[in-house]
Design a protein around this motif. Structure first.
Motif, PDB file in Angstrom:
ATOM      1  N   ARG A  49      20.457  54.683  92.377  1.00 14.90           N
ATOM      2  CA  ARG A  49      19.411  55.047  93.339  1.00 14.90           C
ATOM      3  C   ARG A  49      18.101  54.950  92.570  1.00 14.90           C
ATOM      4  NH1 ARG A  49      17.776  59.362  97.254  1.00 14.90           N
ATOM      5  NH2 ARG A  49      18.796  58.820  99.216  1.00 14.90           N
ATOM      6  N   GLY A  50      17.414  53.834  92.735  1.00 10.76           N
ATOM      7  CA  GLY A  50      16.288  53.562  91.854  1.00 10.76           C
ATOM      8  C   GLY A  50      16.830  53.315  90.451  1.00 10.76           C
ATOM      9  N   ALA A  51      16.307  54.069  89.477  1.00  8.47           N
ATOM     10  CA  ALA A  51      16.787  53.938  88.094  1.00  8.47           C
ATOM     11  C   ALA A  51      17.929  54.893  87.784  1.00  8.47           C
ATOM     12  CB  ALA A  51      15.628  54.184  87.127  1.00  8.47           C
ATOM     13  N   GLU A  52      18.246  55.783  88.742  1.00  6.91           N
ATOM     14  CA  GLU A  52      19.253  56.816  88.492  1.00  6.91           C
ATOM     15  C   GLU A  52      20.651  56.308  88.820  1.00  6.91           C
ATOM     16  OE1 GLU A  52      20.556  61.323  90.016  1.00  6.91           O
ATOM     17  OE2 GLU A  52      18.948  60.204  91.033  1.00  6.91           O
ATOM     18  N   LEU A  53      21.542  56.402  87.859  1.00  5.74           N
ATOM     19  CA  LEU A  53      22.954  56.097  88.085  1.00  5.74           C
ATOM     20  C   LEU A  53      23.575  57.314  88.774  1.00  5.74           C
ATOM     21  CD1 LEU A  53      25.450  54.287  87.671  1.00  5.74           C
ATOM     22  CD2 LEU A  53      25.689  55.294  85.386  1.00  5.74           C
ATOM     23  N   ILE A  54      23.986  57.167  90.037  1.00  3.70           N
ATOM     24  CA  ILE A  54      24.482  58.317  90.798  1.00  3.70           C
ATOM     25  C   ILE A  54      26.001  58.323  90.941  1.00  3.70           C
ATOM     26  CG2 ILE A  54      22.316  58.518  92.085  1.00  3.70           C
ATOM     27  CD1 ILE A  54      23.859  57.344  94.528  1.00  3.70           C
ATOM     28  N   CYS A  55      26.652  57.201  90.589  1.00  4.31           N
ATOM     29  CA  CYS A  55      28.099  57.130  90.765  1.00  4.31           C
ATOM     30  C   CYS A  55      28.663  55.994  89.919  1.00  4.31           C
ATOM     31  CB  CYS A  55      28.428  56.883  92.246  1.00  4.31           C
ATOM     32  SG  CYS A  55      30.190  56.629  92.614  1.00  4.31           S
ATOM     33  N   VAL A  56      29.841  56.218  89.345  1.00  9.79           N
ATOM     34  CA  VAL A  56      30.610  55.115  88.765  1.00  9.79           C
ATOM     35  C   VAL A  56      31.893  54.966  89.568  1.00  9.79           C
ATOM     36  CG1 VAL A  56      29.612  55.303  86.462  1.00  9.79           C
ATOM     37  CG2 VAL A  56      31.694  56.589  86.994  1.00  9.79           C
ATOM     38  N   PHE A  57      32.331  53.725  89.699  1.00 12.92           N
ATOM     39  CA  PHE A  57      33.449  53.436  90.589  1.00 12.92           C
ATOM     40  C   PHE A  57      34.301  52.330  89.970  1.00 12.92           C
ATOM     41  CE2 PHE A  57      34.144  54.117  95.369  1.00 12.92           C
ATOM     42  CZ  PHE A  57      35.505  53.850  95.280  1.00 12.92           C
ATOM     43  N   PRO A  58      35.378  52.689  89.255  1.00 10.50           N
ATOM     44  CA  PRO A  58      36.228  51.663  88.648  1.00 10.50           C
ATOM     45  C   PRO A  58      37.190  51.057  89.669  1.00 10.50           C
ATOM     46  CG  PRO A  58      37.072  53.845  88.120  1.00 10.50           C
ATOM     47  CD  PRO A  58      35.819  54.064  88.915  1.00 10.50           C
ATOM     48  N   LEU A  59      37.094  49.752  89.860  1.00  7.01           N
ATOM     49  CA  LEU A  59      38.012  49.025  90.717  1.00  7.01           C
ATOM     50  C   LEU A  59      38.840  48.059  89.866  1.00  7.01           C
ATOM     51  CD1 LEU A  59      35.737  48.053  93.753  1.00  7.01           C
ATOM     52  CD2 LEU A  59      37.231  50.042  93.533  1.00  7.01           C
ATOM     53  N   PHE A  60      40.037  47.760  90.344  1.00  8.82           N
ATOM     54  CA  PHE A  60      40.895  46.767  89.694  1.00  8.82           C
ATOM     55  C   PHE A  60      41.271  45.726  90.742  1.00  8.82           C
ATOM     56  CE2 PHE A  60      41.204  50.266  86.794  1.00  8.82           C
ATOM     57  CZ  PHE A  60      41.420  49.681  85.547  1.00  8.82           C
ATOM     58  N   PHE A  61      41.078  44.451  90.370  1.00  5.98           N
ATOM     59  CA  PHE A  61      41.288  43.338  91.306  1.00  5.98           C
ATOM     60  C   PHE A  61      42.406  42.441  90.805  1.00  5.98           C
ATOM     61  CE2 PHE A  61      40.493  38.874  92.379  1.00  5.98           C
ATOM     62  CZ  PHE A  61      40.507  38.938  93.768  1.00  5.98           C
ATOM     63  N   ARG A  62      43.214  41.936  91.755  1.00  9.87           N
ATOM     64  CA  ARG A  62      44.272  41.002  91.406  1.00  9.87           C
ATOM     65  C   ARG A  62      44.544  40.062  92.571  1.00  9.87           C
ATOM     66  NH1 ARG A  62      50.674  42.400  90.123  1.00  9.87           N
ATOM     67  NH2 ARG A  62      51.288  40.280  89.524  1.00  9.87           N
ATOM     68  N   ALA A  63      44.740  38.793  92.249  1.00 11.57           N
ATOM     69  CA  ALA A  63      45.261  37.832  93.218  1.00 11.57           C
ATOM     70  C   ALA A  63      46.755  37.719  92.969  1.00 11.57           C
ATOM     71  CB  ALA A  63      44.587  36.479  93.041  1.00 11.57           C
ATOM     72  N   TYR A  64      47.558  37.971  94.015  1.00 15.61           N
ATOM     73  CA  TYR A  64      49.003  38.098  93.849  1.00 15.61           C
ATOM     74  C   TYR A  64      49.704  37.404  95.003  1.00 15.61           C
ATOM     75  CZ  TYR A  64      53.560  40.536  93.538  1.00 15.61           C
ATOM     76  OH  TYR A  64      54.889  40.848  93.443  1.00 15.61           O
ATOM     77  N   ARG A  65      50.370  36.282  94.723  1.00 15.60           N
ATOM     78  CA  ARG A  65      51.148  35.553  95.719  1.00 15.60           C
ATOM     79  C   ARG A  65      50.340  35.255  96.985  1.00 15.60           C
ATOM     80  NH1 ARG A  65      57.271  38.181  95.326  1.00 15.60           N
ATOM     81  NH2 ARG A  65      57.541  37.809  93.088  1.00 15.60           N
ATOM     82  N   GLY A  66      49.149  34.747  96.769  1.00 12.55           N
ATOM     83  CA  GLY A  66      48.302  34.381  97.889  1.00 12.55           C
ATOM     84  C   GLY A  66      47.540  35.517  98.510  1.00 12.55           C
ATOM     85  N   MET A  67      47.688  36.727  97.970  1.00 22.48           N
ATOM     86  CA  MET A  67      46.973  37.896  98.487  1.00 22.48           C
ATOM     87  C   MET A  67      45.959  38.385  97.464  1.00 22.48           C
ATOM     88  SD  MET A  67      50.169  39.988 100.198  1.00 22.48           S
ATOM     89  CE  MET A  67      51.234  39.762  98.770  1.00 22.48           C
ATOM     90  N   LYS A  68      44.865  38.934  97.941  1.00 20.57           N
ATOM     91  CA  LYS A  68      43.856  39.541  97.087  1.00 20.57           C
ATOM     92  C   LYS A  68      43.926  41.057  97.249  1.00 20.57           C
ATOM     93  CE  LYS A  68      40.633  35.646  97.213  1.00 20.57           C
ATOM     94  NZ  LYS A  68      39.241  35.225  97.577  1.00 20.57           N
ATOM     95  N   LEU A  69      44.064  41.767  96.143  1.00 21.69           N
ATOM     96  CA  LEU A  69      44.310  43.203  96.159  1.00 21.69           C
ATOM     97  C   LEU A  69      43.243  43.920  95.349  1.00 21.69           C
ATOM     98  CD1 LEU A  69      48.106  42.926  95.251  1.00 21.69           C
ATOM     99  CD2 LEU A  69      47.110  42.938  97.546  1.00 21.69           C
ATOM    100  N   VAL A  70      42.783  45.050  95.863  1.00 27.49           N
ATOM    101  CA  VAL A  70      41.821  45.900  95.156  1.00 27.49           C
ATOM    102  C   VAL A  70      42.382  47.315  95.109  1.00 27.49           C
ATOM    103  CG1 VAL A  70      39.514  46.920  95.182  1.00 27.49           C
ATOM    104  CG2 VAL A  70      39.818  44.513  95.786  1.00 27.49           C
ATOM    105  N   PHE A  71      42.426  47.869  93.906  1.00 29.12           N
ATOM    106  CA  PHE A  71      42.962  49.213  93.718  1.00 29.12           C
ATOM    107  C   PHE A  71      42.036  50.055  92.851  1.00 29.12           C
ATOM    108  CE2 PHE A  71      46.808  46.681  94.389  1.00 29.12           C
ATOM    109  CZ  PHE A  71      47.532  47.461  95.259  1.00 29.12           C
ATOM    110  N   SER A  72      42.092  51.344  93.079  1.00 30.26           N
ATOM    111  CA  SER A  72      41.530  52.321  92.149  1.00 30.26           C
ATOM    112  C   SER A  72      42.328  53.614  92.351  1.00 30.26           C
ATOM    113  CB  SER A  72      40.057  52.598  92.430  1.00 30.26           C
ATOM    114  OG  SER A  72      39.515  53.480  91.458  1.00 30.26           O
ATOM    115  N   ARG A  73      43.403  53.793  91.814  1.00 29.00           N
ATOM    116  CA  ARG A  73      44.048  53.351  90.601  1.00 29.00           C
ATOM    117  C   ARG A  73      45.000  52.180  90.842  1.00 29.00           C
ATOM    118  NH1 ARG A  73      49.454  55.549  90.713  1.00 29.00           N
ATOM    119  NH2 ARG A  73      49.670  56.761  92.643  1.00 29.00           N
ATOM    120  N   PRO A  74      45.253  51.307  89.875  1.00 30.93           N
ATOM    121  CA  PRO A  74      46.164  50.191  90.111  1.00 30.93           C
ATOM    122  C   PRO A  74      47.624  50.581  89.972  1.00 30.93           C
ATOM    123  CG  PRO A  74      45.239  50.057  87.908  1.00 30.93           C
ATOM    124  CD  PRO A  74      44.572  51.226  88.583  1.00 30.93           C
ATOM    125  N   PRO A  75      48.497  49.944  90.745  1.00 32.14           N
ATOM    126  CA  PRO A  75      49.928  50.119  90.518  1.00 32.14           C
ATOM    127  C   PRO A  75      50.281  49.693  89.095  1.00 32.14           C
ATOM    128  CG  PRO A  75      49.518  48.970  92.575  1.00 32.14           C
ATOM    129  CD  PRO A  75      48.218  49.033  91.851  1.00 32.14           C
TER     130      PRO A  75
END
Length: 330
Positions: A49-75
């Motif tokens: 928000r402006g210069a202020e970091l207000i949130c961190v958000f770790p995502l994990f991405f994978r392409a798997y058998r023709g599918m695109k998956l997003v997790f936080s937390r990952p399997p």
């Protein structure tokens, strides 16, 4: 409001040092170890928000058998939870401002997720952060999930009095057998014990992620926070638990013990952590009915967390795949 990837682990961890939210599982090296041993790419987003970091958000991405998956937390990661972490100014905001901040976070992160064009998204919050309404407003679905906890601020006698009678008898019996508990770094033995215990119960082991080196890296990365205890019956290892101590909370993370030695081991850990000044004894996983009779015998309280999800038709296939095929090693 801007959202961008954070490439400097020092910036990430400094944010976690300053906020009352977050867990050991959010730390930079933890996330990088998960990325190293999984098939997922870490996307460590920061919301500004402006210069202020207000949130961190770790995502994990994978392409798997023709599918695109997003997790936080990952399997496959064995993490009990993950999700976003709000900043140090958030608790002091009035409700209207809190909702504005959360709405910006949800709008910014879901926009980034849309750019990935995933078929399936699931984001799990850490316990006790209960306002996920802005994600619902972004057309996500939310499912409830639970963990157990024991308040270590209570007198030890009161904690003991809450245990059911069978649990007390099992602890007393085990205590008469000359068992001893000590720290260990033998991850190969830990994996062997867990594999044997699951096999004895007719179940496939959860500990199939990479190899024992995966756990060893966690222990080496945060030795002051992540520890492994073995319970010995003579020279035989009768039980093992990997635990986390972080910001006054003790988390019973991974492990098991033979027979009813688990009750004894947990009681010894409760006494030890209370004496060390920790405030909460967390027992993740209060959703799976088969384990509830064991965990509930310690008279724990319940803490709430959310699984925030979104999927398309192909994502429904992905969800079924993970629930019915991949579940043996999540």
């Amino acid at each position: 409001m801007t959202v961008r990837l954070i490439e400097d682990g020092a910036v990430w961890d400094r944010f976690l040092d300053e906020t009352p939210y977050g867990s050991i599982f959010h730390r930079w090296r933890m996330l990088k170890i998960v990325e190293k041993y999984s098939d997922y790419k870490l996307l460590p987003y920061g919301v500004y928000r402006g210069a202020e970091l207000i949130c961190v958000f770790p995502l994990f991405f994978r392409a798997y058998r023709g599918m695109k998956l997003v997790f936080s937390r990952p399997p496959q990661s064995l993490l009990p939870y993950l999700g976003f972490v709000m900043g140090p100014t958030y608790p002091g905001l009035k409700q209207k401002r809190k909702e504005a901040y959360l709405s910006e976070v949800a709008a910014g992160i879901t926009a980034e997720i849309r750019r990935l064009s995933p078929n399936f998204v699931t984001l799990q919050t850490e316990p006790c952060f209960e306002d996920i309404r802005p994600f619902l407003w972004q057309d996500y679905r939310a499912d409830l999930s639970y963990d157990y906890y024991i308040d270590l601020g209570k007198p030890l006698e009161e904690i003991w009095a809450g245990f059911d009678s069978t649990c007390k008898k099992q602890i007393k019996h085990a205590g008469s057998l000359g068992l001893r508990m000590g720290l260990s770094d033998d991850v190969n033995e830990f994996y062997r014990i867990m594999g044997d215990n699951f096999k004895a119960k007719g179940r496939r082991s959860l500990y199939r992620v990479g190899d024992p080196a995966y756990l060893k890296e966690f222990l080496d990365a945060y030795p002051e926070h992540i520890k492994m205890y073995f319970l010995y019956e003579g020279e035989k290892v009768a039980g093992a638990h990997v635990v986390c101590e972080y910001r006054g909370k003790f988390t019973l993370w991974l492990g098991s013990a033979s027979g009813h030695y688990n009750e004894y081991m947990l009681w010894e850990l409760i006494k030890m952590e209370k004496a060390a000044g920790l405030k909460i004894f967390e027992i993740p996983g209060a959703d799976a009915r088969p384990v509830l009779p064991f965990k509930s015998k310690f008279n724990p309280g319940l803490e709430l967390k959310f699984n925030v999800c979104r999927k398309d038709a192909l994502g429904t296939v992905a969800e079924w795949t993970f629930a019915n095929i991949v579940k043996a090693w999540i």
